[in-house]
Design a protein around this motif. Structure first.
Motif, short mmCIF file in Angstrom:
data_model
loop_
_atom_site.label_atom_id
_atom_site.label_comp_id
_atom_site.label_asym_id
_atom_site.label_seq_id
_atom_site.Cartn_x
_atom_site.Cartn_y
_atom_site.Cartn_z
N GLY A 1 20.69 10.57 -16.65
CA GLY A 1 20.73 10.26 -15.23
C GLY A 1 20.46 8.82 -14.87
N MET A 2 20.53 7.88 -15.83
CA MET A 2 20.16 6.50 -15.54
C MET A 2 21.19 5.77 -14.68
SD MET A 2 18.92 3.40 -18.07
CE MET A 2 20.52 2.68 -18.39
N SER A 3 22.46 6.15 -14.78
CA SER A 3 23.51 5.42 -14.05
C SER A 3 23.30 5.45 -12.54
CB SER A 3 24.89 5.98 -14.40
OG SER A 3 24.97 7.35 -14.06
N PHE A 4 22.88 6.59 -12.02
CA PHE A 4 22.66 6.71 -10.58
C PHE A 4 21.44 5.91 -10.13
CE2 PHE A 4 21.83 9.22 -6.63
CZ PHE A 4 23.05 8.94 -6.01
N PRO A 5 20.27 6.06 -10.79
CA PRO A 5 19.10 5.27 -10.38
C PRO A 5 19.30 3.77 -10.49
CG PRO A 5 18.41 7.10 -11.73
CD PRO A 5 19.90 7.08 -11.78
N PRO B 1 17.23 10.09 -2.06
CA PRO B 1 18.35 10.81 -2.71
C PRO B 1 18.51 10.44 -4.19
CG PRO B 1 19.02 9.98 -0.56
CD PRO B 1 17.70 9.35 -0.86
N GLY B 2 18.42 9.16 -4.50
CA GLY B 2 18.55 8.74 -5.89
C GLY B 2 17.41 9.24 -6.75
N LEU C 1 17.85 15.38 -13.32
CA LEU C 1 18.56 15.12 -14.57
C LEU C 1 17.60 14.87 -15.72
CD1 LEU C 1 21.52 12.88 -13.31
CD2 LEU C 1 21.63 15.26 -14.04
N GLN C 2 16.50 14.19 -15.43
CA GLN C 2 15.51 13.92 -16.48
C GLN C 2 14.84 15.20 -16.99
OE1 GLN C 2 13.10 11.08 -14.30
NE2 GLN C 2 13.72 9.43 -15.66
N VAL D 1 26.85 12.70 -10.07
CA VAL D 1 27.70 13.14 -8.96
C VAL D 1 27.65 14.65 -8.82
CG1 VAL D 1 30.06 13.22 -8.07
CG2 VAL D 1 29.22 11.13 -9.14
N HIS D 2 27.76 15.36 -9.94
CA HIS D 2 27.69 16.82 -9.91
C HIS D 2 26.34 17.29 -9.39
CE1 HIS D 2 27.10 20.88 -11.88
NE2 HIS D 2 28.20 21.05 -11.17
N CYS D 3 25.28 16.57 -9.75
CA CYS D 3 23.93 16.92 -9.28
C CYS D 3 23.83 16.75 -7.77
CB CYS D 3 22.89 16.04 -9.97
SG CYS D 3 21.18 16.44 -9.56
#
Length: 299
Positions: free
Chosen positions: A58-62, A117-118, A125-126, A147-149
């Motif tokens: 999940g690092m890409s979103f944060p 949200p992020g 995800l973590q 995105v799916h999350c």
């Protein structure tokens, strides 16, 4: 309006995420899942089951959202300092410690709308311990990616589901950022030699690291509550009826000590992360303002 602080704050935040994400994953798992009992046990279990990838889920979103929130934090902080200075009138000298504290408090609260949200996507995800490398008989992760999350949370919980845990997040980040900037200002002032506007770069790194540790010392109890509310119901039965029930139930079942169970790892992660954040911020702000002393905003 100090635009340079928004820009450099954004890059600084992204660099901080990259440095501290593996330990952040371990921290979140220790806070939310009883199967993990400590730093070393969680690290070994994660690596053996999920490999190196498990620490970066999940690092890409944060890295996108935190660069935005860091931009808001540093930009809001700098402009609040300017407004408070102007309110006192010209010729009143540098900002006071109270102004630094209040500006940090406002900055911490201001970034919640972007941060929440992020943050919930990051936590969800973590906390997925299932590995994509597993065979056909092994359970697969619930969320396929950031995105799916996001789409799953909106579908199942509505838009407000993205803001679950926003109250403890605000109670964590308001006081934490106030402490963060105040500590940084104090240490930089203490390390600055007579006749100079700021300490050398080793002083900036030390001040940033200690400021991060001080902030997490203040923020860790609310960080535990935030993570538990964000994960509540995501992996099965819903345990908590709200913010206050989460606090009382956590104390009743696990004792007060649980609020500080992840303090050690928070401080371990905070020092290098915020050392990088402040050095990056100071370098970029000085460059954007066109001078080596351009980034100086301490009292």
């Amino acid at each position: 309006m100090h635009i340079a602080d928004f820009v450099s704050g954004s890059f600084a935040g992204a660099c901080g995420v990259a440095v501290g994400y593996p330990l952040d994953t371990v921290k979140v798992r220790i806070q939310t899942q009883k199967q993990f009992t400590g730093l070393w046990q969680c690290t070994v279990a994660t690596f053996s089951k999920e490999g190196v990838h498990g620490f970066f889920k999940g690092m890409s979103f944060p890295i996108t959202t935190i660069s935005m929130t860091s931009s808001v934090v540093f930009g809001t902080y700098r402009n609040c300092l300017q407004c408070l200075s102007q309110a006192r009138g010209d010729g009143c000298g540098p900002n006071t410690k109270l102004e630094v504290f209040l500006s940090g408090l406002v900055a911490g609260i201001a970034q919640i709308s972007v941060m929440s949200p992020g943050d919930i996507v990051k936590v969800r995800l973590q906390c997925q311990t299932e590995s994509k490398r597993g065979g056909t008989n092994i359970p697969k992760p619930r969320y396929h990616g950031p995105v799916h999350c996001v789409l799953s949370i909106i579908k199942e919980e509505g838009i407000m589901g993205l803001y679950r845990g926003a109250l403890p997040l605000m109670l964590r980040d308001g006081p934490s950022y106030a402490t963060y900037f105040l500590t940084y200002a104090y240490i930089c002032e203490w390390l600055t030699e007579n006749g100079k506007n700021r300490p050398d770069w080793s002083g900036v790194m030390l001040a940033g690291g200690i400021a991060g540790m001080a902030a997490w010392t203040i923020g860790t109890p609310m960080d535990v509550i935030k993570a538990r509310l964000q994960m509540d119901g995501a992996l099965g039965m819903k345990r908590y009826n709200g913010f206050y029930h989460c606090i009382t139930e956590t104390v009743r079942t696990e004792g007060v000590g649980v609020f500080f169970r992840s303090l050690g790892i928070n401080c371990l992660r905070a020092f290098p992360v915020n050392m990088v954040v402040f050095v990056t911020y100071e370098v970029l702000t000085g460059f954007l303002r066109g001078g080596p002393d351009g980034a100086s905003f301490r009292v």
